[in-house]
Scaffold this active site. Structure first.
Site, mmCIF file in Angstrom:
data_model
loop_
_atom_site.group_PDB
_atom_site.id
_atom_site.type_symbol
_atom_site.label_atom_id
_atom_site.label_comp_id
_atom_site.label_asym_id
_atom_site.label_seq_id
_atom_site.Cartn_x
_atom_site.Cartn_y
_atom_site.Cartn_z
ATOM 1 N N THR A 303 0.840 -1.201 0.000
ATOM 2 C CA THR A 303 0.000 0.000 0.000
ATOM 3 C C THR A 303 0.876 1.253 0.000
ATOM 4 O O THR A 303 0.633 2.204 -0.739
ATOM 5 C CB THR A 303 -0.930 0.006 1.221
ATOM 6 O OG1 THR A 303 -1.752 -1.169 1.209
ATOM 7 C CG2 THR A 303 -1.831 1.232 1.219
ATOM 8 N N GLN A 332 -5.928 -1.704 -3.339
ATOM 9 C CA GLN A 332 -5.330 -0.513 -2.743
ATOM 10 C C GLN A 332 -4.406 0.137 -3.760
ATOM 11 O O GLN A 332 -3.521 -0.527 -4.302
ATOM 12 C CB GLN A 332 -4.547 -0.873 -1.480
ATOM 13 C CG GLN A 332 -5.365 -1.579 -0.413
ATOM 14 C CD GLN A 332 -5.231 -3.080 -0.461
ATOM 15 O OE1 GLN A 332 -5.339 -3.671 -1.534
ATOM 16 N NE2 GLN A 332 -4.985 -3.690 0.689
ATOM 17 N N GLN A 354 -9.718 2.950 -4.328
ATOM 18 C CA GLN A 354 -9.479 2.451 -2.974
ATOM 19 C C GLN A 354 -8.168 3.020 -2.423
ATOM 20 O O GLN A 354 -7.129 2.986 -3.093
ATOM 21 C CB GLN A 354 -9.420 0.923 -2.964
ATOM 22 C CG GLN A 354 -9.265 0.331 -1.566
ATOM 23 C CD GLN A 354 -9.386 -1.186 -1.552
ATOM 24 O OE1 GLN A 354 -9.821 -1.782 -2.524
ATOM 25 N NE2 GLN A 354 -9.012 -1.800 -0.448
ATOM 26 N N ASP A 355 -8.224 3.555 -1.198
ATOM 27 C CA ASP A 355 -7.033 4.095 -0.517
ATOM 28 C C ASP A 355 -6.414 5.270 -1.277
ATOM 29 O O ASP A 355 -5.190 5.339 -1.453
ATOM 30 C CB ASP A 355 -5.977 2.998 -0.309
ATOM 31 C CG ASP A 355 -6.394 1.957 0.714
ATOM 32 O OD1 ASP A 355 -7.530 2.050 1.213
ATOM 33 O OD2 ASP A 355 -5.609 1.063 1.005
ATOM 34 N N ASP A 376 -12.365 3.253 1.790
ATOM 35 C CA ASP A 376 -11.332 3.771 2.707
ATOM 36 C C ASP A 376 -10.474 4.832 2.017
ATOM 37 O O ASP A 376 -9.244 4.840 2.156
ATOM 38 C CB ASP A 376 -10.427 2.639 3.208
ATOM 39 C CG ASP A 376 -11.201 1.523 3.892
ATOM 40 O OD1 ASP A 376 -12.335 1.768 4.328
ATOM 41 O OD2 ASP A 376 -10.664 0.412 3.991
ATOM 42 N N ARG A 444 -15.053 3.565 8.856
ATOM 43 C CA ARG A 444 -15.033 2.292 9.577
ATOM 44 C C ARG A 444 -13.710 2.184 10.321
ATOM 45 O O ARG A 444 -12.704 2.797 9.936
ATOM 46 C CB ARG A 444 -15.221 1.102 8.631
ATOM 47 C CG ARG A 444 -14.168 0.956 7.549
ATOM 48 C CD ARG A 444 -14.423 -0.296 6.733
ATOM 49 N NE ARG A 444 -13.423 -0.501 5.693
ATOM 50 C CZ ARG A 444 -13.236 -1.643 5.055
ATOM 51 N NH1 ARG A 444 -13.987 -2.707 5.356
ATOM 52 N NH2 ARG A 444 -12.308 -1.758 4.119
ATOM 53 N N TRP A 446 -10.417 0.955 11.182
ATOM 54 C CA TRP A 446 -9.315 0.145 10.674
ATOM 55 C C TRP A 446 -8.468 -0.391 11.826
ATOM 56 O O TRP A 446 -8.012 -1.538 11.798
ATOM 57 C CB TRP A 446 -8.485 1.008 9.732
ATOM 58 C CG TRP A 446 -7.280 0.362 9.145
ATOM 59 C CD1 TRP A 446 -7.096 -0.966 8.888
ATOM 60 C CD2 TRP A 446 -6.080 1.016 8.717
ATOM 61 N NE1 TRP A 446 -5.856 -1.176 8.325
ATOM 62 C CE2 TRP A 446 -5.216 0.017 8.208
ATOM 63 C CE3 TRP A 446 -5.666 2.346 8.706
ATOM 64 C CZ2 TRP A 446 -3.953 0.311 7.710
ATOM 65 C CZ3 TRP A 446 -4.414 2.638 8.195
ATOM 66 C CH2 TRP A 446 -3.575 1.633 7.705
#
Length: 539
Positions: A303, A332, A354-355, A376, A444, A446
Site C-alpha cells: 500500500t 489498494q 481504494q485508498d 477507505d 469504519r 481500521w
C-alpha cells in the site's frame, strides 16, 4: 500481543550496543525503584527488562521519560541493524524484497523521530513542546505497524524479519507515549491559545487580489527556485529531476524551496525524502498540473509503495496540483501519501479509488481540496484536518460499498485522528448517475483506537442512515471514538445512526474543541506562515 522473547535478546543487544545508556544507577535510590516506574506503563515487562540494571532509580517522571526514550532509540538502531542483515534473504523473493524496502525506509524514519524526540528531551533549552514529541512518537509507532503490513500486502512471510520484530521497539515507544500523554495534552491546549505565527506573507508569497488576510501562493515562474515544464521552457522537463536538484541545493536549508510545475500530465512515481524539508510545489491548478501513476497492491506493490506521490520531508506545501492513481477499483492504489509534519495542501485534487489519500502520519492540513474514491479513500494515522474540501464518493465495483475514512490509531495515547470540517460530501458524477445498490458510509475502524470527527459538514443523501460501517464484526466498537457535530444535509440525520459505545452525537461545542485546527494540529503556530487560509475554530 505475544510476550517478548527477552533472555536471548539480552545478550545480542549488549553485544551490538555496549555503550547503550542503561549504565548508571537505577536500582536502589530515591524510594521509587524501576519496578515502580515500569509498573505505571502499558508494557511493564519489557520496560523492567531493559531498564533494570546498575545505578539509581529515576528521580522523577521526567528522568524516567528520558531514559525510556533512550532505550527505545537504541532498540530501534538495533532493529535496523537486524533489518540490514536480513536484506539478502529478503531479496530472494520479489514480494519479500518489496516489503523489506518499505521496512528499511520506515525504520530509518523511526530512528529519525526518536532521535529528535530524545535530543529535545535532553536539551536544557527545548525548541519543541511535549505535543510535538507526542506527534513524533505517534509517527514512530505507526512506522513499525506499517512495516509488518507490507508483508501482508505482498503475501510474503514476516518470519523472514523475525529478529527485527523481537526487538520490542513498539512496546517501548508505547510506554513513552503513555508517560508523555498528560504533558502533551497540556501543551496542545496552550498551543491553541498562543499567539499565531507572524501573519505577514513570506518572501515567496504574494498578496491575494482582494487584499484580504488570506494569501495566494506564488504562481510566477520568475519567483520559483526551479521551473518544470514539459515543453522545455523551464529548468527541467520532469519533476523527478527537479526534486533531485532541490535535494542537492545549498540554498534550501533555512528557507522555503519552491518548485513551479507548469501545466501538463506528469506520469511519474515521486518521493520527497525525509531530508528535503520546507519544499513548496506549485502547479497551474486542478486538472492542469497532473501527477499520475497506476501502481497497486494487486500488481505487486505494498500500500505504501503504491503511492503516485509520497512526501516524508517536513513542512511540505502543495497548491494547484492534481495527484492521481488510475489503477481503478478493486485494489489498494494510493494517489498521495503524506508523512510530512506540518504539511499543507491547498486547492489540490487527490483522485483514485481504494485508498486514495494516505494521511500517513504527523500533522497535516487540507484546505479546499477535492478528494475522490471508493473504499477507505481517506485513511492513515496522521493528525489531520480537512477543511472546506469536496469529498466525492465514486462508483465502486458491483456489490461493494463506499467508505470515506479508515483511521489507523493503534495506541490510545497517539495524538492522531481524522477531522473533516465544513466540507461537502456528495456523490461523484459516476456514482450520481448510478447509485442503485451502492451504500456509502462516513467511515469504519481500521485500527483498535480509530478516531474520526465530522463537524459542520454538508452531507448529501448518499450516506447510509447508519452512518458508519463495522470493519470486522464487533472489532473496536467500544474503543473507537467517532463523533458528529452540527452537520447538515439529508445524510446527516441522526435517527438511525449506529449505537456503538464509541460513537457520539455531540451537541456541546466544548466536546469538539480539542478537534479544531488550533488544538488538534496546533495550527495557529504554523499554518499562518504557509499562507494557506484556515478556520482556527468552529465559530
Amino acid at each position: 500481543m505475544q510476550r517478548p522473547m527477552l533472555p536471548p535478546l539480552f545478550f545480542i543487544f549488549f553485544s551490538f550496543f555496549p555503550a547503550i545508556v542503561l549504565a548508571g544507577d537505577i536500582t536502589g535510590h530515591g524510594g521509587r525503584d524501576i519496578e515502580y516506574w515500569c509498573g505505571t506503563t502499558p508494557h511493564p515487562e519489557p520496560c523492567r527488562y531493559y531498564l533494570r540494571g546498575r545505578g539509581r532509580s529515576p528521580k522523577d517522571k521526567e528522568e524516567f521519560y528520558r531514559l525510556s526514550l533512550r532505550v527505545a532509540f537504541d532498540l530501534s538502531l538495533r532493529a535496523r541493524h537486524h533489518l540490514r542483515q536480513r536484506g539478502p534473504a529478503c531479496r530472494r523473493s520479489a514480494r519479500a524484497r518489496t516489503a523489506w524496502l518499505d521496512c528499511w525506509k520506515l525504520y530509518a524514519n523511526t530512528v529519525l523521530q526518536l532521535n529528535r524526540t530524545l535530543a529535545d528531551a535532553a536539551s536544557r533549552c527545548r525548541s519543541a513542546t511535549a505535543f510535538d514529541s507526542q506527534t513524533w512518537l505517534s509517527a514512530a509507532l505507526t512506522n513499525l505497524g506499517t512495516c509488518l503490513k507490507g508483508f501482508n500486502d505482498t503475501g510474503a512471510s514476516v518470519a523472514v524479519i523475525a529478529p527485527v520484530t523481537r526487538c520490542n521497539v513498539s512496546e517501548l515507544i508505547s510506554n513513552c507515549l503513555a508517560i508523555n500523554r498528560y504533558a502533551a495534552s497540556a501543551a496542545g491546549r496552550n498551543a491553541s491559545s498562543s499567539a499565531a505565527a507572524p501573519d505577514h506573507p513570506p518572501t515567496w508569497m504574494t498578496l491575494s487580489d482582494t487584499g484580504s488576510r488570506h494569501r495566494r501562493l506564488l504562481q510566477s515562474a520568475q519567483q520559483a527556485n526551479i521551473v518544470v515544464a514539459q515543453d522545455g521552457s523551464g529548468n527541467f522537463r520532469t519533476i523527478r529531476e527537479a526534486l533531485d536538484a532541490a535535494a542537492r541545493s545549498q540554498n534550501r536549508a533555512s528557507s522555503r524551496f519552491v518548485i513551479y510545475v507548469k501545466a501538463g500530465v506528469y506520469d511519474e512515481i515521486l518521493q520527497v525524502i525525509s531530508s528535503l524539508n520546507n519544499l513548496v510545489m506549485i502547479g497551474d491548478g486542478i486538472g492542469r498540473t497532473i501527477i499520475t501513476g497506476s501502481r497497486s497492491v494487486a500488481n505487486g506493490y505494498t500500500t505504501l509503495s503504491s503511492a503516485t506521490f509520497s512526501v516524508f520531508g517536513d513542512g511540505f506545501i502543495a497548491r494547484g496540483i492534481t495527484f492521481r492513481n488510475t489503477y481503478g477499483p478493486g485494489s489498494q492504489a494510493v494517489a498521495l501519501m503524506s508523512a510530512s509534519d506540518r504539511s499543507a495542501f491547498y486547492r489540490c485534487s487527490i483522485e483514485g479509488y481504494q485508498d486514495t489519500l494516505f494521511v500517513y502520519s504527523q500533522r497535516q492540513f487540507y484546505r479546499e481540496c477535492d478528494i475522490s474514491g471508493t473504499i477507505d479513500f481517506i485513511f492513515g494515522n496522521a493528525a489531520v484536518v480537512l477543511q472546506r474540501c469536496n469529498i466525492l464518493a465514486r462508483l465502486p465495483r458491483h456489490g461493494e460499498s463506499d467508505v470515506i475514512t479508515a483511521q489507523g490509531r493503534s495506541d490510545p495515547n497517539q495524538n492522531t485522528g481524522i477531522v473533516v470540517q465544513r466540507s461537502t460530501i456528495r456523490a461523484a458524477p459516476d456514482l450520481a448517475r448510478d447509485r442503485s445498490g451502492v451504500r456509502s458510509y462516513l467511515g469504519r475502524p481500521w485500527m483498535q483506537y480509530s478516531r474520526t470527527v465530522y463537524m459542520q459538514n454538508d452531507i448529501a443523501g448518499l450516506i447510509d442512515p447508519a452512518g458508519w460501517l463495522p470493519f470486522n464484526g464487533a472489532f473496536a466498537l467500544d474503543t473507537l471514538y467517532y463523533a458528529e457535530f452540527r452537520n447538515t444535509g439529508p445524510g446527516s440525520r441522526m435517527s438511525r445512526r449506529v449505537r456503538w459505545p464509541g460513537y457520539h452525537v455531540v451537541g456541546r461545542p466544548s466536546v469538539v474543541r480539542p478537534f479544531t485546527v488550533s488544538r488538534f494540529i496546533a495550527g495557529r503556530t504554523w499554518i499562518p506562515a504557509t499562507g494557506v487560509p484556515y478556520d482556527p475554530t468552529f465559530d
